[in-house]
Design an enzyme around this catalytic site. Structure first.
Site, PDB file in Angstrom:
ATOM      1  N   ARG A  46       0.982  -1.107  -0.100  1.00 39.10           N
ATOM      2  CA  ARG A  46      -0.146   0.004   0.180  1.00 39.10           C
ATOM      3  C   ARG A  46       1.048   1.107  -0.336  1.00 39.10           C
ATOM      4  O   ARG A  46       2.282   1.097  -0.032  1.00 39.10           O
ATOM      5  CB  ARG A  46      -0.933   0.249   1.098  1.00 39.10           C
ATOM      6  CG  ARG A  46      -0.670  -0.288   2.479  1.00 39.10           C
ATOM      7  CD  ARG A  46       0.319  -0.011   3.334  1.00 39.10           C
ATOM      8  NE  ARG A  46       0.482   1.397   3.674  1.00 39.10           N
ATOM      9  CZ  ARG A  46       1.634   2.189   3.928  1.00 39.10           C
ATOM     10  NH1 ARG A  46       2.703   2.048   3.786  1.00 39.10           N
ATOM     11  NH2 ARG A  46       1.141   3.290   4.064  1.00 39.10           N
ATOM     12  N   GLY A  47       0.330   2.551  -0.084  1.00 38.68           N
ATOM     13  CA  GLY A  47       1.149   3.528  -0.225  1.00 38.68           C
ATOM     14  C   GLY A  47       1.599   4.159  -1.498  1.00 38.68           C
ATOM     15  O   GLY A  47       1.630   3.128  -2.290  1.00 38.68           O
ATOM     16  N   GLN A 196      -1.617   2.478  10.015  1.00 36.95           N
ATOM     17  CA  GLN A 196      -0.171   2.550   9.876  1.00 36.95           C
ATOM     18  C   GLN A 196       0.646   3.128  10.137  1.00 36.95           C
ATOM     19  O   GLN A 196       1.324   2.763  10.322  1.00 36.95           O
ATOM     20  CB  GLN A 196      -0.786   2.958   8.346  1.00 36.95           C
ATOM     21  CG  GLN A 196      -1.499   2.199   7.073  1.00 36.95           C
ATOM     22  CD  GLN A 196      -2.819   2.156   7.447  1.00 36.95           C
ATOM     23  OE1 GLN A 196      -3.550   3.099   8.601  1.00 36.95           O
ATOM     24  NE2 GLN A 196      -3.347   2.249   5.910  1.00 36.95           N
ATOM     25  N   ASP A 237      -1.570  11.082  -1.311  1.00 39.45           N
ATOM     26  CA  ASP A 237      -2.456   9.918  -2.464  1.00 39.45           C
ATOM     27  C   ASP A 237      -2.223  10.729  -4.174  1.00 39.45           C
ATOM     28  O   ASP A 237      -2.690  10.259  -5.059  1.00 39.45           O
ATOM     29  CB  ASP A 237      -3.596   9.012  -1.985  1.00 39.45           C
ATOM     30  CG  ASP A 237      -2.856   8.327  -0.769  1.00 39.45           C
ATOM     31  OD1 ASP A 237      -2.962   8.543   0.022  1.00 39.45           O
ATOM     32  OD2 ASP A 237      -2.713   6.859  -1.748  1.00 39.45           O
ATOM     33  N   ASN A 247      -5.188  12.703   1.126  1.00 42.84           N
ATOM     34  CA  ASN A 247      -4.505  11.500   1.180  1.00 42.84           C
ATOM     35  C   ASN A 247      -5.281  10.930   2.474  1.00 42.84           C
ATOM     36  O   ASN A 247      -6.384  11.241   2.718  1.00 42.84           O
ATOM     37  CB  ASN A 247      -3.084  12.819   2.322  1.00 42.84           C
ATOM     38  CG  ASN A 247      -1.942  11.584   2.732  1.00 42.84           C
ATOM     39  OD1 ASN A 247      -2.185  10.388   2.133  1.00 42.84           O
ATOM     40  ND2 ASN A 247      -1.771  12.048   3.775  1.00 42.84           N
ATOM     41  N   LYS A 248      -4.430  10.009   3.351  1.00 44.98           N
ATOM     42  CA  LYS A 248      -4.959   9.215   4.597  1.00 44.98           C
ATOM     43  C   LYS A 248      -5.928   9.911   4.835  1.00 44.98           C
ATOM     44  O   LYS A 248      -5.884  10.796   5.055  1.00 44.98           O
ATOM     45  CB  LYS A 248      -4.464   8.655   5.386  1.00 44.98           C
ATOM     46  CG  LYS A 248      -4.522   7.770   6.376  1.00 44.98           C
ATOM     47  CD  LYS A 248      -5.916   6.636   6.020  1.00 44.98           C
ATOM     48  CE  LYS A 248      -4.729   5.734   4.985  1.00 44.98           C
ATOM     49  NZ  LYS A 248      -5.844   4.837   3.450  1.00 44.98           N
TER      50      LYS A 248
HETATM   51  O1  MRU Z   1      -4.133   2.881   2.229  1.00 43.95           O
HETATM   52  P1  MRU Z   1      -2.762   3.457   1.832  1.00 43.95           P
HETATM   53  O2  MRU Z   1      -2.118   2.844   3.400  1.00 43.95           O
HETATM   54  O3  MRU Z   1      -1.746   3.387   0.765  1.00 43.95           O
HETATM   55  O4  MRU Z   1      -3.106   4.891   2.516  1.00 43.95           O
HETATM   56  C1  MRU Z   1      -1.386   5.672   2.152  1.00 43.95           C
HETATM   57  C2  MRU Z   1      -1.316   6.506   2.354  1.00 43.95           C
HETATM   58  O5  MRU Z   1      -2.518   7.502   2.542  1.00 43.95           O
HETATM   59  C3  MRU Z   1      -0.470   7.865   2.086  1.00 43.95           C
HETATM   60  O6  MRU Z   1      -0.068   8.823   3.385  1.00 43.95           O
HETATM   61  C4  MRU Z   1       0.674   8.154   0.128  1.00 43.95           C
HETATM   62  O7  MRU Z   1      -0.673   7.245   0.042  1.00 43.95           O
HETATM   63  C5  MRU Z   1       1.888   8.491   0.493  1.00 43.95           C
HETATM   64  S1  MRU Z   1       2.721   7.552   0.554  1.00 43.95           S
HETATM   65  C6  MRU Z   1       4.355   7.651  -0.288  1.00 43.95           C
END
Ligand code: MRU
Length: 345
Positions: A46-47, A196, A237, A247-248
């Protein structure tokens, strides 16, 4: 210490299984594009940048499976594979960006045999992976110029090595500051519901002995009000051309508090996270995930049967709440629209 989030070798994609960290370190091996689709959906990986590179390698695995077909059938199959992988997750634009790079390779090499196209795709996948680490290191250096000598930094979710091919975006900035000798301290939000921050960011920070404390998400506002945070740095994202940033979930809330108490909030993200096709954050599709992420912890129910759940995985921070965006091409400051459009590839 090097964390290899993903690695393509022996014609397979090896992923650190992020569902299992920090209690066990396991590798999830993808042999087919369907394995990669599953790994992205189930958040083995993920990320944003990590799923961009994994998606690209998914296309490589798809080509590996079908490279013995006649060219016409191969191309048809590849089209189907590109579509499947492109929709593994909807919000992080790096996934679509990675798939587009692979599509361009297929389209630019149609005169070659399927086997030769497969080789070209492999080269492109490796290029994406290599570039990602270099980009993150450059971003880290730019970001470090914004970090005071004894900064206390708050971060949310995991934008570290595990969210990329290596080094990280927001955590890359933190790493650069730490390794340049600055006496920094990091607060990591636990990041409900998938944790996370608790499971991944603190794992990375503890492993590298970067001074830190893990906090429940709801503690952040108090720390900010009490003057204990000098700055916030998070990943992204998807960034619209006006600077609105997905973002998250929880990032928006942090940005509101940061603005109220006048502390800077920086977004660290590669140019591939900017969606040059959209003008504002309203156009960003926000993924909604399973109720179980909220009603259960480690497979154990914590909420009553029958309760309804709302579980968006991301939120959009409006550009007016963002101090600056750190990229590999430098630091973008307001006016965002004007300055972002200058970077259009
Ligand atoms: O749901 P996830 O764990 O994929 O979400 C990740 C995030 O929101 C990160 O902050 C984002 O992808 C940036 S990663 C360098």
């Amino acid at each position: 210490m090097e964390i290899k989030t993903l690695e393509f070798k022996d014609e397979k994609l090896y992923l650190i299984d992020q569902r299992k960290l920090p209690n066990s370190f396991e590798t999830f091996v993808c042999e087919t594009y369907k394995d990669v689709d599953f790994a992205i959906k189930d958040m083995v990986v993920r990320g944003a940048p990590a799923i961009g590179a994994s998606g690209a390698y998914g296309v490589v695995l798809g080509a590996k499976e079908y490279k013995d077909l006649e060219k016409k059938d191969f191309l048809e199959k590849m089209e189907e594979i590109l579509e499947v992988l492109n929709s593994s997750r909807p919000t992080a634009v790096n996934l679509m960006w990675g798939i587009k790079r692979m599509r361009n390779v297929i389209e630019g090499n149609k005169e070659l045999s399927p086997k030769e196209i497969y080789e070209k795709l492999k080269e492109e996948g490796n290029k994406i992976a290599k570039e990602d680490v270099e980009i993150n290191k450059t971003m880290g250096e730019y970001g470090n110029t914004l970090i005071p000598e004894k900064a206390t930094i708050l971060t949310h979710c995991n934008a570290g090595a595990l969210a990329t091919v290596g080094y990280g975006t927001a955590l890359g900035v933190i790493r650069s500051a730490f390794y340049s000798g600055k006496d920094i301290f990091v607060y990591a939000d636990e990041t409900r519901p998938r944790l996370q921050g608790a499971k991944l960011t603190s794992w990375e920070l503890v492993k590298e002995e970067i001074p830190c404390k893990l906090i429940p998400d709801s503690v952040a506002a108090t720390l900010i009000r009490d003057g204990k945070i000098d700055l916030i740095v998070v990943g992204a994202d998807r960034i619209a051309t006006n600077g609105d940033t997905a973002n998250k979930i929880g990032t928006f809330m942090l940005s509101v508090v940061a603005k109220a108490y006048n502390i800077p909030i920086y977004i660290a993200a590669p140019i591939s996270t900017i969606d040059f096709d959209i003008e504002t954050g309203e156009e960003i599709v926000i993924e909604e995930r399973d109720d179980e992420e909220v009603t259960h912890i480690q497979g154990k129910r914590i909420a009553p049967e029958g309760v309804k759940v709302y579980n968006p995985a991301f939120d959009v921070t409006p550009n007016e709440n963002i101090t600056a965006i750190i990229t590999e091409k430098g630091i973008i400051k307001p006016p965002f629209k004007e300055n972002i459009l200058k970077l259009r590839p």
